[in-house]
Write a protein that holds these residues in place. Structure first.
Motif, mmCIF file in Angstrom:
data_model
loop_
_atom_site.group_PDB
_atom_site.id
_atom_site.type_symbol
_atom_site.label_atom_id
_atom_site.label_comp_id
_atom_site.label_asym_id
_atom_site.label_seq_id
_atom_site.Cartn_x
_atom_site.Cartn_y
_atom_site.Cartn_z
ATOM 1 N N SER A 197 0.824 -1.203 0.000
ATOM 2 C CA SER A 197 0.000 0.000 0.000
ATOM 3 C C SER A 197 0.862 1.258 0.000
ATOM 4 O O SER A 197 0.439 2.308 -0.476
ATOM 5 C CB SER A 197 -0.931 -0.001 1.216
ATOM 6 O OG SER A 197 -0.236 0.299 2.406
ATOM 7 N N MET A 198 2.072 1.146 0.525
ATOM 8 C CA MET A 198 2.995 2.277 0.533
ATOM 9 C C MET A 198 3.740 2.383 -0.793
ATOM 10 O O MET A 198 3.992 3.481 -1.295
ATOM 11 C CB MET A 198 3.991 2.121 1.683
ATOM 12 C CG MET A 198 3.344 2.088 3.060
ATOM 13 S SD MET A 198 4.479 1.540 4.363
ATOM 14 C CE MET A 198 5.519 2.976 4.550
ATOM 15 N N HIS A 234 -3.926 4.209 -4.842
ATOM 16 C CA HIS A 234 -4.470 5.199 -3.919
ATOM 17 C C HIS A 234 -4.604 4.704 -2.479
ATOM 18 O O HIS A 234 -5.263 5.345 -1.685
ATOM 19 C CB HIS A 234 -5.843 5.688 -4.406
ATOM 20 C CG HIS A 234 -5.788 6.251 -5.786
ATOM 21 N ND1 HIS A 234 -5.982 7.572 -6.053
ATOM 22 C CD2 HIS A 234 -5.535 5.676 -6.979
ATOM 23 C CE1 HIS A 234 -5.869 7.785 -7.356
ATOM 24 N NE2 HIS A 234 -5.599 6.642 -7.927
ATOM 25 N N GLU A 235 -4.028 3.563 -2.150
ATOM 26 C CA GLU A 235 -4.060 3.142 -0.758
ATOM 27 C C GLU A 235 -2.914 3.826 -0.037
ATOM 28 O O GLU A 235 -1.880 4.097 -0.611
ATOM 29 C CB GLU A 235 -3.950 1.618 -0.662
ATOM 30 C CG GLU A 235 -5.106 0.920 -1.349
ATOM 31 C CD GLU A 235 -5.033 -0.581 -1.186
ATOM 32 O OE1 GLU A 235 -4.462 -1.029 -0.175
ATOM 33 O OE2 GLU A 235 -5.524 -1.289 -2.059
ATOM 34 N N MET A 236 -3.072 4.069 1.264
ATOM 35 C CA MET A 236 -2.103 4.891 1.960
ATOM 36 C C MET A 236 -1.769 4.304 3.313
ATOM 37 O O MET A 236 -2.612 3.747 3.983
ATOM 38 C CB MET A 236 -2.644 6.316 2.137
ATOM 39 C CG MET A 236 -1.679 7.269 2.826
ATOM 40 S SD MET A 236 -2.237 8.987 2.751
ATOM 41 C CE MET A 236 -2.078 9.304 1.007
ATOM 42 N N SER A 237 -0.496 4.411 3.695
ATOM 43 C CA SER A 237 -0.057 3.999 5.018
ATOM 44 C C SER A 237 0.999 4.976 5.484
ATOM 45 O O SER A 237 1.981 5.204 4.782
ATOM 46 C CB SER A 237 0.526 2.581 4.965
ATOM 47 O OG SER A 237 1.025 2.207 6.223
ATOM 48 N N SER A 241 2.199 6.700 -0.289
ATOM 49 C CA SER A 241 1.282 5.999 -1.184
ATOM 50 C C SER A 241 1.842 5.950 -2.595
ATOM 51 O O SER A 241 2.858 6.571 -2.908
ATOM 52 C CB SER A 241 -0.090 6.676 -1.183
ATOM 53 O OG SER A 241 0.012 7.991 -1.688
ATOM 54 N N THR A 242 1.153 5.184 -3.442
ATOM 55 C CA THR A 242 1.506 5.046 -4.852
ATOM 56 C C THR A 242 0.314 5.452 -5.701
ATOM 57 O O THR A 242 -0.808 5.056 -5.414
ATOM 58 C CB THR A 242 1.874 3.594 -5.185
ATOM 59 O OG1 THR A 242 2.917 3.150 -4.318
ATOM 60 C CG2 THR A 242 2.351 3.470 -6.630
#
Length: 347
Positions: A197-198, A234-237, A241-242
């Motif tokens: 996710s990153m 668009h996932e985030m940690s 994100s990417t």
């Protein structure tokens, strides 16, 4: 924007496209991830590869990341030593460039170079060196490998406040999830998903005791080959994100370069004064692009795009007969702003 009708000869490449012959791999990872154990394996095992290793001299943790822990003697050294397995090793305090310049006097004795960073280091700073230092013209950046302590993953994210650790993940071409023997399948899957996710563009490998297939981290050509499109969006940690953008339109190269320069230069936070704030620290809400890669179809042909921080290059490539795309990895990425500037759209 500069008109596309102007002579293409007037458009400069930021970095020469010619690639030298010796690949350099940066090994990074937060404190206790297993970097030293990996380097000890490389310097002592009979793996048949001729590798020059630059070891960071500063100890970390409980003395486990000191030169003596690598089995190369207790004394500190700043000259290149030849190991029993044919590898070379040098310990440095700060001047990695000088160590590399000395190493080139031994050209022919090695095929690969590995550089270890400290646990709190930002690998992007070292990576940029190979694009701007003319004294290193015989070398090229092959890839950035980040070691991760899977067992202490959640604690590491909390302790680092998403800054140093997050940048190490964001800039990685390969992430090695180490200490798999200490976690169950559920933890393994959760950590791997968090990593992706990153940075959904990186390769994730699993191991314990830092035992890896060296062919999976050496000669990966992360900066001289076209990466596939990212499949996670668009996932985030921890703010990292990417985002992958694509389009079927033929782009104007001059306009594209102006757009990239706007994103990487004009729209980035102030740089030199405060490294933590300017490169994605957790207390900043500014969009920071740490890594960029992909391929684009322009009015003057196809190009591979590779970038680290505020440096990038466009390298001509044959028609890949596949869709163009740009992958952005960074902190607080703004999809709308990226697509407005590049005229490309979310995948």
């Amino acid at each position: 924007m500069v008109s596309c009708d102007e002579d293409d000869d007037e458009i400069p490449f930021l970095i020469p496209a010619d690639k030298p012959s010796i690949p350099v791999t940066i090994i990074t990872g937060y404190l206790g991830a297993g970097k030293t154990t990996l380097l000890s394996y490389i310097l002592t095992e009979q793996h048949g590869k001729k590798i020059a290793v630059i070891v960071n001299e500063y100890g970390e943790g409980e003395g486990t990341e000191q030169p003596g822990a690598l089995g190369v003697g207790e004394d500190k050294y700043e000259e290149w030593l030849e190991m029993n397995n044919g590898c070379l090793c040098c310990s440095v305090k700060s001047d990695t460039v000088m160590a590399l310049e000395k190493l080139m006097e031994k050209a022919g004795k090695f095929d690969y170079i590995l550089i270890e960073t400290t646990g709190l280091a930002d690998p992007g700073n070292i990576g940029q060196t190979f694009w701007v230092d003319e004294g290193l013209s015989q070398l090229y950046l092959d890839g950035i490998v980040t070691m991760v302590d899977t067992h202490n993953f959640a604690r590491t994210k909390k302790d680092s406040r998403g800054s140093e650790f997050g940048r190490q993940i964001a800039l990685a071409d390969v992430v090695i999830l180490n200490k798999m023997d200490m976690v169950d399948q559920m933890t393994r899957d959760r950590v791997a998903a968090d990593i992706r996710s990153m940075n959904s563009a990186c390769i994730v490998q699993f191991t314990d005791h830092s035992r890896v297939d060296l062919d999976g981290i050496l000669g990966i050509q992360a900066y001289t080959s076209v990466p596939p499109p990212s499949t996670v969006k668009h996932e985030m940690s921890e703010g990292i994100s990417t985002i992958t953008l694509t389009t079927e339109k033929v782009l104007c190269r001059e306009d594209l370069e102006n757009s990239l320069q706007s994103l990487l230069w004009a729209e980035q936070p102030e740089t030199a004064a405060d490294n933590n704030r300017s490169h994605g620290a957790a207390d900043s809400d500014d969009m920071v692009i740490l890594r960029m890669k992909g391929r684009v179809h322009t009015d003057v042909g196809w190009f591979m795009v590779q970038g680290v921080r505020d440096l990038y290059e466009l390298t001509p490539i044959p028609d890949p007969e596949s869709q163009q795309h740009l992958i952005f990895i960074g902190s607080h990425l703004d999809s709308q702003r990226l697509q407005n500037v590049t005229k490309m759209y979310p995948r």
